[in-house]
Design a protein around this motif. Structure first.
Motif, PDB file in Angstrom:
ATOM      1  N   LEU A 130      12.126  20.189   7.775  1.00  9.53           N
ATOM      2  CA  LEU A 130      11.662  21.466   7.227  1.00  9.53           C
ATOM      3  C   LEU A 130      10.144  21.592   7.237  1.00  9.53           C
ATOM      4  CD1 LEU A 130      14.120  21.752   4.205  1.00  9.53           C
ATOM      5  CD2 LEU A 130      14.268  22.881   6.441  1.00  9.53           C
ATOM      6  N   PHE A 131       9.460  20.480   6.995  1.00  8.69           N
ATOM      7  CA  PHE A 131       8.000  20.473   7.037  1.00  8.69           C
ATOM      8  C   PHE A 131       7.524  19.037   7.154  1.00  8.69           C
ATOM      9  CE2 PHE A 131       8.969  20.204   2.487  1.00  8.69           C
ATOM     10  CZ  PHE A 131       8.126  19.197   2.047  1.00  8.69           C
ATOM     11  N   GLU A 132       6.232  18.888   7.366  1.00 12.05           N
ATOM     12  CA  GLU A 132       5.590  17.578   7.423  1.00 12.05           C
ATOM     13  C   GLU A 132       4.736  17.408   6.168  1.00 12.05           C
ATOM     14  OE1 GLU A 132       5.341  15.089   9.979  1.00 12.05           O
ATOM     15  OE2 GLU A 132       7.009  16.095  10.970  1.00 12.05           O
ATOM     16  N   TRP A 133       4.853  16.244   5.535  1.00  3.93           N
ATOM     17  CA  TRP A 133       3.954  15.933   4.423  1.00  3.93           C
ATOM     18  C   TRP A 133       2.556  15.755   4.996  1.00  3.93           C
ATOM     19  CZ3 TRP A 133       5.469  16.170  -0.527  1.00  3.93           C
ATOM     20  CH2 TRP A 133       6.837  16.141  -0.780  1.00  3.93           C
ATOM     21  N   PRO A 134       1.536  16.140   4.257  1.00  7.10           N
ATOM     22  CA  PRO A 134       0.178  15.960   4.790  1.00  7.10           C
ATOM     23  C   PRO A 134      -0.177  14.472   4.893  1.00  7.10           C
ATOM     24  CG  PRO A 134       0.114  16.772   2.522  1.00  7.10           C
ATOM     25  CD  PRO A 134       1.556  16.772   2.947  1.00  7.10           C
ATOM     26  N   ASN A 135      -0.867  14.145   5.958  1.00  7.78           N
ATOM     27  CA  ASN A 135      -1.338  12.776   6.130  1.00  7.78           C
ATOM     28  C   ASN A 135      -2.700  12.682   5.460  1.00  7.78           C
ATOM     29  OD1 ASN A 135      -2.366  10.323   6.925  1.00  7.78           O
ATOM     30  ND2 ASN A 135      -1.481  10.427   8.962  1.00  7.78           N
ATOM     31  N   LEU A 136      -2.762  11.972   4.339  1.00 11.48           N
ATOM     32  CA  LEU A 136      -3.989  11.877   3.549  1.00 11.48           C
ATOM     33  C   LEU A 136      -4.777  10.613   3.838  1.00 11.48           C
ATOM     34  CD1 LEU A 136      -2.431  13.052   0.160  1.00 11.48           C
ATOM     35  CD2 LEU A 136      -3.629  14.444   1.873  1.00 11.48           C
ATOM     36  N   LEU A 137      -4.318   9.824   4.820  1.00  9.86           N
ATOM     37  CA  LEU A 137      -4.966   8.541   5.107  1.00  9.86           C
ATOM     38  C   LEU A 137      -5.494   8.506   6.540  1.00  9.86           C
ATOM     39  CD1 LEU A 137      -2.276   6.198   3.527  1.00  9.86           C
ATOM     40  CD2 LEU A 137      -4.442   6.923   2.516  1.00  9.86           C
ATOM     41  N   PRO A 138      -6.597   7.793   6.740  1.00 16.47           N
ATOM     42  CA  PRO A 138      -7.096   7.620   8.104  1.00 16.47           C
ATOM     43  C   PRO A 138      -6.224   6.608   8.849  1.00 16.47           C
ATOM     44  CG  PRO A 138      -8.428   6.352   6.587  1.00 16.47           C
ATOM     45  CD  PRO A 138      -7.452   7.141   5.737  1.00 16.47           C
ATOM     46  N   PHE A 139      -6.322   6.651  10.168  1.00 20.36           N
ATOM     47  CA  PHE A 139      -5.633   5.655  10.988  1.00 20.36           C
ATOM     48  C   PHE A 139      -6.217   4.293  10.642  1.00 20.36           C
ATOM     49  CE2 PHE A 139      -5.030   3.108  14.813  1.00 20.36           C
ATOM     50  CZ  PHE A 139      -3.689   3.320  15.055  1.00 20.36           C
ATOM     51  N   ASP A 140      -5.352   3.363  10.208  1.00 22.01           N
ATOM     52  CA  ASP A 140      -5.823   2.051   9.761  1.00 22.01           C
ATOM     53  C   ASP A 140      -4.672   1.057   9.931  1.00 22.01           C
ATOM     54  OD1 ASP A 140      -6.660  -0.226   8.333  1.00 22.01           O
ATOM     55  OD2 ASP A 140      -7.615   0.957   6.755  1.00 22.01           O
ATOM     56  N   LYS A 141      -4.635   0.398  11.089  1.00 20.99           N
ATOM     57  CA  LYS A 141      -3.530  -0.533  11.392  1.00 20.99           C
ATOM     58  C   LYS A 141      -3.400  -1.666  10.371  1.00 20.99           C
ATOM     59  CE  LYS A 141      -0.975   0.614  14.882  1.00 20.99           C
ATOM     60  NZ  LYS A 141       0.417   0.956  14.657  1.00 20.99           N
ATOM     61  N   PRO A 142      -4.494  -2.316   9.929  1.00 21.33           N
ATOM     62  CA  PRO A 142      -4.337  -3.371   8.921  1.00 21.33           C
ATOM     63  C   PRO A 142      -3.710  -2.848   7.615  1.00 21.33           C
ATOM     64  CG  PRO A 142      -6.488  -3.562   9.965  1.00 21.33           C
ATOM     65  CD  PRO A 142      -5.880  -2.279  10.448  1.00 21.33           C
ATOM     66  N   LEU A 143      -4.125  -1.656   7.187  1.00 23.94           N
ATOM     67  CA  LEU A 143      -3.538  -1.058   5.987  1.00 23.94           C
ATOM     68  C   LEU A 143      -2.056  -0.769   6.215  1.00 23.94           C
ATOM     69  CD1 LEU A 143      -3.697   0.169   3.144  1.00 23.94           C
ATOM     70  CD2 LEU A 143      -4.466   2.317   4.222  1.00 23.94           C
ATOM     71  N   ALA A 144      -1.727  -0.245   7.392  1.00 25.91           N
ATOM     72  CA  ALA A 144      -0.328   0.061   7.715  1.00 25.91           C
ATOM     73  C   ALA A 144       0.523  -1.204   7.712  1.00 25.91           C
ATOM     74  CB  ALA A 144      -0.238   0.758   9.075  1.00 25.91           C
ATOM     75  N   ARG A 145      -0.010  -2.293   8.286  1.00 21.90           N
ATOM     76  CA  ARG A 145       0.734  -3.564   8.304  1.00 21.90           C
ATOM     77  C   ARG A 145       0.940  -4.112   6.891  1.00 21.90           C
ATOM     78  NH1 ARG A 145      -2.027  -4.399  13.066  1.00 21.90           N
ATOM     79  NH2 ARG A 145      -3.730  -5.518  12.057  1.00 21.90           N
ATOM     80  N   ALA A 146      -0.103  -4.034   6.073  1.00 22.13           N
ATOM     81  CA  ALA A 146       0.009  -4.514   4.691  1.00 22.13           C
ATOM     82  C   ALA A 146       1.038  -3.682   3.922  1.00 22.13           C
ATOM     83  CB  ALA A 146      -1.352  -4.453   3.993  1.00 22.13           C
ATOM     84  N   ALA A 147       0.989  -2.365   4.089  1.00 17.70           N
ATOM     85  CA  ALA A 147       1.951  -1.486   3.410  1.00 17.70           C
ATOM     86  C   ALA A 147       3.372  -1.739   3.913  1.00 17.70           C
ATOM     87  CB  ALA A 147       1.561  -0.024   3.615  1.00 17.70           C
ATOM     88  N   ALA A 148       3.509  -2.005   5.220  1.00 16.81           N
ATOM     89  CA  ALA A 148       4.839  -2.299   5.778  1.00 16.81           C
ATOM     90  C   ALA A 148       5.399  -3.581   5.181  1.00 16.81           C
ATOM     91  CB  ALA A 148       4.769  -2.399   7.304  1.00 16.81           C
ATOM     92  N   GLY A 149       4.548  -4.583   4.988  1.00 15.25           N
ATOM     93  CA  GLY A 149       4.992  -5.826   4.361  1.00 15.25           C
ATOM     94  C   GLY A 149       5.434  -5.599   2.923  1.00 15.25           C
ATOM     95  N   ILE A 150       4.653  -4.807   2.185  1.00 14.30           N
ATOM     96  CA  ILE A 150       5.026  -4.476   0.805  1.00 14.30           C
ATOM     97  C   ILE A 150       6.348  -3.719   0.791  1.00 14.30           C
ATOM     98  CG2 ILE A 150       4.386  -3.026  -1.177  1.00 14.30           C
ATOM     99  CD1 ILE A 150       1.420  -3.793  -0.491  1.00 14.30           C
ATOM    100  N   HIS A 151       6.499  -2.779   1.718  1.00 11.96           N
ATOM    101  CA  HIS A 151       7.717  -1.980   1.799  1.00 11.96           C
ATOM    102  C   HIS A 151       8.932  -2.861   2.125  1.00 11.96           C
ATOM    103  CE1 HIS A 151       9.611   1.954   1.979  1.00 11.96           C
ATOM    104  NE2 HIS A 151      10.199   1.639   3.129  1.00 11.96           N
ATOM    105  N   GLU A 152       8.758  -3.789   3.056  1.00 11.02           N
ATOM    106  CA  GLU A 152       9.861  -4.680   3.438  1.00 11.02           C
ATOM    107  C   GLU A 152      10.274  -5.582   2.273  1.00 11.02           C
ATOM    108  OE1 GLU A 152      10.968  -8.328   6.503  1.00 11.02           O
ATOM    109  OE2 GLU A 152       9.093  -7.213   6.800  1.00 11.02           O
ATOM    110  N   TYR A 153       9.310  -6.271   1.679  1.00 10.67           N
ATOM    111  CA  TYR A 153       9.649  -7.191   0.587  1.00 10.67           C
ATOM    112  C   TYR A 153      10.060  -6.439  -0.679  1.00 10.67           C
ATOM    113  CZ  TYR A 153       8.304 -10.951   3.610  1.00 10.67           C
ATOM    114  OH  TYR A 153       8.261 -11.826   4.666  1.00 10.67           O
ATOM    115  N   GLY A 154       9.490  -5.252  -0.861  1.00  6.71           N
ATOM    116  CA  GLY A 154       9.930  -4.398  -1.966  1.00  6.71           C
ATOM    117  C   GLY A 154      11.385  -3.988  -1.798  1.00  6.71           C
ATOM    118  N   ALA A 155      11.804  -3.784  -0.542  1.00  7.26           N
ATOM    119  CA  ALA A 155      13.209  -3.424  -0.283  1.00  7.26           C
ATOM    120  C   ALA A 155      14.133  -4.558  -0.708  1.00  7.26           C
ATOM    121  CB  ALA A 155      13.404  -3.087   1.192  1.00  7.26           C
TER     122      ALA A 155
END
Length: 185
Positions: A130-155
């Motif tokens: 229906l729509f796209e949420w706004p992207n409020l973050l700059p492109f940042d691969k290290p941040l994305a990897r860290a967040a992905a790790g948190i997301h995985e272990y949080g799961a």
């Protein structure tokens, strides 16, 4: 006050308010669906059309959970919880409190980590097409990897805590035969 009115009034104070019960069950469906889809996607070929489509649904469910927790948490804090006819034992009381605190923390952490993973990777942030949420973050691969790790272990934590929550509710209902589950029905 008649005995019937008194009994129905007493029963209603022993249950969560309708708004709390509705939010609980909607969030249960949303979170369990997101967990199931996320787990299934982990077995699919990265980049496949099916995986991409399911991950869009997963992201949509995660953002829905985040919006709902923004509503649910203040509601829970303002309305509190119903009393028990017979209070839980000390161990049950503190175990329930601990699990609920972890559940609320994970209901906030998981969508934020998922959002950060996608946003910092420059990926789409859809909501059911229906729509796209706004992207409020700059492109940042290290941040994305860290967040992905948190997301995985949080799961993994969320799988365990949700399972414990469900098993405890069923144990109380079928073995203890107390009102713990009925408070949310």
């Amino acid at each position: 006050m008649s005995a019937i009115t008194e009994a129905s009034s007493d029963a209603s104070t022993l249950r969560y308010r309708p708004s709390q019960r509705i939010l609980h069950w909607i969030m249960a469906i949303v979170i369990i669906s997101a967990l199931g889809i996320g787990l299934y996607c982990s077995y699919l070929e990265p980049g496949s059309a099916l995986r991409r489509g399911l991950l869009d649904v997963h992201k949509s469910l995660g953002m829905t959970a985040l919006v709902l927790i923004v509503i649910r948490l203040p509601l829970r804090l303002s309305l509190g919880e119903p009393s028990y006819r017979q209070p839980l034992g000390t161990l049950n009381h503190y175990a329930a409190r601990g699990v609920h605190i972890l559940l609320y923390a994970l209901m906030i952490l998981m969508p934020l980590a998922g959002y950060t993973t996608s946003a910092a990777s420059g990926r789409d942030l859809p909501w059911f097409g229906l729509f796209e949420w706004p992207n409020l973050l700059p492109f940042d691969k290290p941040l994305a990897r860290a967040a992905a790790g948190i997301h995985e272990y949080g799961a993994y934590c969320l799988y365990a805590i949700v399972s414990l929550h469900i098993l405890a509710a069923l144990w109380h209902h079928f073995f203890q035969k107390d009102e713990v589950l009925r408070r949310m029905l």
